[in-house]
Design a protein around this motif. Structure first.
Motif, mmCIF file in Angstrom:
data_model
loop_
_atom_site.group_PDB
_atom_site.id
_atom_site.type_symbol
_atom_site.label_atom_id
_atom_site.label_comp_id
_atom_site.label_asym_id
_atom_site.label_seq_id
_atom_site.Cartn_x
_atom_site.Cartn_y
_atom_site.Cartn_z
ATOM 1 N N THR A 77 65.505 43.957 3.342
ATOM 2 C CA THR A 77 66.488 45.056 2.726
ATOM 3 C C THR A 77 65.586 46.558 2.845
ATOM 4 N N ARG A 107 68.325 42.237 10.206
ATOM 5 C CA ARG A 107 66.992 41.732 11.039
ATOM 6 C C ARG A 107 67.323 41.799 12.615
ATOM 7 N N ASP A 149 73.712 42.229 7.385
ATOM 8 C CA ASP A 149 74.347 41.550 6.380
ATOM 9 C C ASP A 149 75.237 42.402 5.501
ATOM 10 N N GLN A 152 63.185 38.389 10.457
ATOM 11 C CA GLN A 152 63.630 37.790 9.379
ATOM 12 C C GLN A 152 64.439 38.995 8.483
ATOM 13 N N TRP A 153 65.163 38.311 7.498
ATOM 14 C CA TRP A 153 66.150 39.348 6.607
ATOM 15 C C TRP A 153 65.264 40.146 5.727
ATOM 16 N N ARG A 202 70.567 45.605 4.696
ATOM 17 C CA ARG A 202 70.179 44.441 4.760
ATOM 18 C C ARG A 202 70.337 43.852 6.245
ATOM 19 N N THR A 237 78.676 39.035 9.089
ATOM 20 C CA THR A 237 77.738 39.788 9.699
ATOM 21 C C THR A 237 78.120 40.898 10.726
#
Length: 211
Positions: free
Chosen positions: A138, A73, A202, A135-136, A71, A40
């Motif tokens: 895209t 957060r 990510d 939260q993750w 992607r 990351t």
């Protein structure tokens, strides 16, 4: 195509430029705020050497038209804004342009802004979508001749066709966890702000537009 999953132990300097401008009045940054760990990219805002600083990186690839996917957060915290954007190779030559396809100014990270800036007077259009950005998700941007399409998790969030679309610029991806105190007292870190506020990325994918 460029693809980076940040799987090493340090940033790939052939792909990214790491920001280091701790004395800037607007969005001061330090190289120390940028790390690659556990697959990351981490951009962490906090107090470095007595200064409120954060981090960012810029892609070395600049394109006229393409697709960018990120992607990411962001942790909650007043004083910082996580953002994925396109910035011109040379701002103002030939055009003044900025395209923010995920700008998380909301300190609770419950909404995501999409902004177009164009021209010397900073003419602007925007779209705000509700998402839990802790939260993750895209975020993606398609830039083709005549306009932009913005995506969140594969779903179209906004389409813009109009005069704020740059057509002559080469632009590159920037990932920034901006320190935003210059915007006014309400944007500065407070007692409630955690010691460290991190933006996590990510992976990134960049595609040239088909000819």
């Amino acid at each position: 195509m460029v693809e980076d999953g940040f799987d090493g132990t340090k940033i790939d300097s052939s792909t990214w430029v790491v920001y280091d401008s701790p004395d800037d009045r607007v969005n001061p940054r330090t190289r120390a705020a940028t790390k690659v760990e556990d697959g990351t990219l981490k951009l962490t805002g906090g107090i470095y050497g007595g200064k409120d600083l954060s981090g960012g990186v810029a892609s070395r690839l600049n394109l006229t038209h393409g697709r960018w996917e990120v992607r990411m957060r962001a942790e909650r915290g007043v004083g910082y804004s996580a953002v994925a954007l396109l910035w011109p190779k040379v701002f103002g030559r030939p055009e003044f342009a900025e395209v923010d396809f995920a700008e998380i100014i909301d300190s609770t990270r419950q909404s995501v802004g999409m902004f177009l800036h164009y021209g010397p007077k900073d003419t602007q259009r925007q779209k705000i979508v509700k998402r839990d950005a802790t939260q993750w998700h895209t975020y993606a941007l398609d830039w083709l001749r005549g306009g932009f399409t913005f995506w969140v998790d594969g779903k179209k969030a906004w389409t813009y066709r109009g005069p704020l679309t740059p057509e002559r610029s080469k632009m590159g991806l920037a990932l920034q966890n901006d320190q935003v105190c210059d915007r006014g007292p309400g944007f500065c870190r407070t007692r409630s702000t955690p010691k460290w506020v991190t933006m996590y990325v990510d992976w990134v994918k960049i595609y040239k537009a088909p000819s």
